[in-house]
Design an enzyme around this catalytic site. Structure first.
Site, PDB file in Angstrom:
ATOM      1  N   ASP A  46     -13.827 107.823   6.590  1.00  0.00           N
ATOM      2  CA  ASP A  46     -15.873 108.215   7.461  1.00  0.00           C
ATOM      3  C   ASP A  46     -15.410 110.299   7.806  1.00  0.00           C
ATOM      4  O   ASP A  46     -14.583 110.732   6.893  1.00  0.00           O
ATOM      5  CB  ASP A  46     -14.679 108.185   9.119  1.00  0.00           C
ATOM      6  CG  ASP A  46     -14.392 106.518   9.550  1.00  0.00           C
ATOM      7  OD1 ASP A  46     -14.843 105.966   8.589  1.00  0.00           O
ATOM      8  OD2 ASP A  46     -13.145 106.015  10.092  1.00  0.00           O
ATOM      9  N   ASP A  62     -19.988 101.227   7.702  1.00  0.00           N
ATOM     10  CA  ASP A  62     -19.951 100.950   9.201  1.00  0.00           C
ATOM     11  C   ASP A  62     -21.891 101.044   9.556  1.00  0.00           C
ATOM     12  O   ASP A  62     -21.607 100.043  10.342  1.00  0.00           O
ATOM     13  CB  ASP A  62     -19.056 102.152  10.084  1.00  0.00           C
ATOM     14  CG  ASP A  62     -17.594 101.923   9.601  1.00  0.00           C
ATOM     15  OD1 ASP A  62     -16.923 101.371   9.392  1.00  0.00           O
ATOM     16  OD2 ASP A  62     -16.894 102.672   9.868  1.00  0.00           O
TER      17      ASP A  62
END
Length: 195
Positions: free
Chosen positions: A123, A141
């Site tokens: 991330d 995401d």
């Protein structure tokens, strides 16, 4: 096979592949450019921050002993298969729904690749405001979120279009079935004449 790709939501697999490439390239760029937990301030409300997430969204179950890697891997694999099947069953007229499935499939596969290769998801998108940081996320995401939002939007706005597409698909299937019956009947008559 060509008909399957032309007449169903599978015609949007190119979008799945494109988003998947963008996701994987961006993750590898971040991993190769930043040290773990390094942060680069880009805007007053946005940073690039390289972090690992062994859990799910919002780091759910991230602090477990490692079993969650295979649990979330299995969920992502099953979800990918389900969305691929849904794409194959969605008539091409339902464009928005097909795009939504393509995006969600791309995100699921993108994070699945990370879990299988590394045991965590990379991330790096870190939005914040007044000292509060939203959970870091990635391109996969983002496309999952956009796909889910499109599904919700489509469910409220295109009920009539969906019914019309289903009627068209049923009519086409009935015509094809009738044509097959007519062909079979013609063959039977021809065979009787030859006898």
């Amino acid at each position: 096979m060509k008909k399957l790709f032309n007449d169903t939501g599978l015609r949007w697999l190119w979008l799945t592949l494109l988003c998947l490439i963008i996701d994987q390239v961006s993750k590898q760029w971040v991993a190769g450019t930043f040290d773990y937990r390094e942060t680069l301030s880009v805007l007053p409300f946005f940073n690039l921050t390289y972090v690992h997430n062994p859990g799910a969204a919002f780091s759910f179950l991230a602090d477990q002993g490692g079993w969650q890697r295979w649990f979330f891997t299995a969920i992502a694999a099953i979800a990918s298969i389900v969305f691929l099947v849904w794409m194959a069953k969605t008539p091409k007229q339902q464009r928005l729904l097909s795009i939504a499935f393509a995006l969600i499939l791309s995100g699921a596969v993108g994070n699945l690749i990370d879990r299988v290769l590394f045991g965590y998801v990379i991330d790096f998108l870190d939005f914040h405001w007044a000292g509060f940081h939203f959970a870091a996320f990635n391109i996969a995401d983002s496309v999952i979120f956009i796909g889910a939002a499109l599904m919700i939007f489509e469910s409220f706005t295109n009920k009539e279009d969906n019914q019309e597409a289903n009627k068209d698909a049923n009519l086409k299937a009935n015509i094809e079935s009738q044509n097959e019956s007519d062909d079979e009947e013609q063959k039977n008559k021809t065979n009787k004449v030859k006898s």
